[in-house]
Every structure is written in structure tokens, then in C-alpha cells.
Design an enzyme around this catalytic site. Structure first.
Site: not given
Ligand code: AMP
Length: 286
Positions: A36, A184
């Protein structure tokens, strides 16, 4: 300056009116990690203002999936946003995104019904519905998505083209652990043994990539060899699929295909569903 935090539509509209120039949105479900962060940095390179949305979208989870136990780490997420110089964080509660059961939703069509969409019926419809809502609420010039979710990116590009959504979609490369495991939010579910088995996904992609000059069938066979071994590991990898597809349609490529392709893999280790993929280029025989 710490980011402005908006929770309601009014707070978002007020914050939106305060920021000038071009705006890039990074939609997320939180539990932010280095992947991110890379999207946020990509956004910062391309726009004056960066907005991050954090919303665990119930519409894109199936009834047997992990909506309830999906990691929610808002304080840490806000620290990461501040650290990355994000200007605006939109954190709507469910009642803001879905005040009623939505009647009108987005259908992904054929591209969302194959591969991951075949394993997770309705997933891409729910994802597109929330992405379109976020785009309409935030009104960004650009929106950044990870190639880690390659089919998601393809389905979003198709929605934006087919529905003339006024936004530019930017894809950003997958960030991995040093041993290859794709980052993840779900990796935190994995025990040490499960994580070891999960490495087979990226190892299979690696083996497939190494065979790219030998053509599609050899790529798939090389990946399958690694995955077959992981199927007998302890704990085992329960393979959902390994496919070699056209990145624009997510339909399988033929054995004589030339051009760009995506080698995509998904499986379950313990209770954790993991996906990964790698872009490949098949060139004509010399
Ligand atoms: P999520 O919070 O998992 O819904 O992901 C939000 C965005 O981050 C999506 O566009 C993902 O594709 C992207 N993303 C997730 N993992 C990675 C990664 N390892 N590298 C790059 N982008 C990622």
C-alpha cells in the site's frame, strides 16, 4: 501536516473543497503494508494531493469468506498515512457507504466471471460497486491499484472504459518479501509452516517466468510442477487455479500465443486464500 480524516460524506466534501490541484486516490481495505505504501508513493509522484480510502467492503466477500475476521488496524493505518504524507483519509463506516441495501449495483460481465471470479462468484461485482461509489464520492483525477490483483485491475479498467468514468487508472507493481511472497493483508493469518507452503505460489510464478521463451504450455507445466509438490506439503496448498491469460480479457491464451500475458495462481493454505501473478511477454519464434 497530518492527514485530514473524513468519515461522512459531508466531512469528505468539506475536505475535498480544501485540497487543490490534481488528486490521486488509493482505495484500500486497510491493514496497510509496504505494498500500500508503494501505491501511495506512486500517487504522490503523479498528483498534487493524495487521498487514501479505508473500507472493508462487505459486498465483495462471499458468505464463507473472511469478512468478519479481516484485519482491522485503523490506528496503525492512520500512522502509515501520516508517515507517507497522505493529505486526506476517507474512512467511511458501513452506514455511510450503504445506508440501505443497494438496489443498483455494477455487473462486471464476462471478464469478472472467469478465473478469480469463477472461484468467488459476485466478488468483482461487489468490488466494482464500491470502487465506483468511492470514485463518485472522492472525484479523483487518478486512482492507483496494485498489479497484485491483476484481474481486479483489468475489471476496473474495463468498467472505466465501458461506463466512461472520468478518471485515469494507474497500475503499480507488486511488492514482495525478500523470499518472494507477495505482501498481502492476509499474510498475517499464516503460521510459520503455512507461510512456508505459501511460498510455492511465487516460486511457481518464478519457474513459469523462467520458461517464457519456451512458450505457454511449458510455462504452465513449469508452474504446475512447483504447485503439485506444494499440494503434498504439510500443511498442503489447496490449489484453486493456475492459468495463463490475456491481461485484457482474462481468457486463456493459446499454445501459440504471442504478446503480453498474465500467469496467475490462487490457492488456500489452512484457512487463508492467497493470490499472486506475474506479467509475461511471449515473443515470436526467432
Ligand atoms: P487491499 O487493501 O488488499 O484491498 O488492497 C488495496 C490496494 O493495494 C489494491 O489496489 C491492491 O492491488 C494493492 N496491493 C495489495 N497488495 C499489494 C502488493 N503486495 N504490492 C502492490 N500493491 C498491492
Amino acid at each position: 501536516m497530518p492527514p485530514i480524516i473524513a468519515r461522512t460524506r459531508d466531512e469528505l466534501a468539506e475536505a475535498r473543497s480544501q485540497v487543490g490541484g490534481t488528486l490521486a486516490l488509493v482505495p484500500t481495505m486497510g491493514a496497510l503494508h509496504e505494498g500500500h505504501r508503494s501505491l501511495i508513493r506512486r500517487a504522490r509522484r503523479s498528483a498534487d494531493t493524495v487521498a487514501v480510502s479505508i473500507f472493508v467492503n462487505p459486498l465483495q466477500f462471499g458468505p464463507d469468506e473472511d469478512f468478519d475476521r479481516y484485519p482491522r488496524t485503523l490506528d496503525a493505518d492512520l500512522d502509515i498515512c501520516a508517515d507517507e504524507g497522505v493529505n486526506l483519509v476517507f474512512v467511511p463506516p458501513r452506514s455511510v457507504m450503504y445506508p440501505d441495501e443497494p438496489q443498483v449495483t455494477v455487473r462486471s460481465g464476462p471478464i469478472g466471471e472467469v478465473v478469480e471470479g469463477a472461484s468467488r462468484p459476485g466478488h468483482f461485482d461487489g468490488m466494482l460497486t464500491v470502487v465506483l461509489k468511492l470514485l463518485n464520492l472522492v472525484r479523483p483525477d487518478l486512482a492507483i491499484f496494485g498489479e497484485k490483483d491483476a484481474q481486479q485491475l483489468a475489471v476496473i479498467r474495463r468498467m472505466v472504459a465501458d461506463l466512461n468514468v472520468p478518471v485515469e487508472i494507474v497500475g503499480a507493481p507488486t511488492i514482495r518479501e525478500p523470499d518472494g511472497l507477495a505482501l498481502s493483508s492476509r499474510n498475517r493469518y499464516l503460521s510459520a509452516d503455512e507461510r512456508q507452503t505459501a511460498l510455492a505460489l511465487s516460486l511457481a510464478l518464478h519457474a513459469g517466468s523462467d520458461a517464457v521463451t519456451k512458450g505457454p504450455d511449458t510455462v504452465l507445466a513449469a508452474a504446475a510442477t512447483v504447485l503439485d509438490k506444494a499440494a503434498t506439503a504439510n500443511p498442503p496448498l489447496l490449489l484453486d487455479y493456475v492459468v495463463l491469460v490475456d491481461p485484457a480479457t482474462f481468457l486463456p491464451v493459446t499454445p501459440v500465443y504471442t504478446g503480453p500475458a498474465v500467469l496467475a495462481v490462487a490457492g488456500r493454505v489452512g484457512a487463508t486464500h492467497l493470490i499472486d501473478n506475474v506479467p509475461l511477454q511471449f515473443s515470436e519464434e526467432p
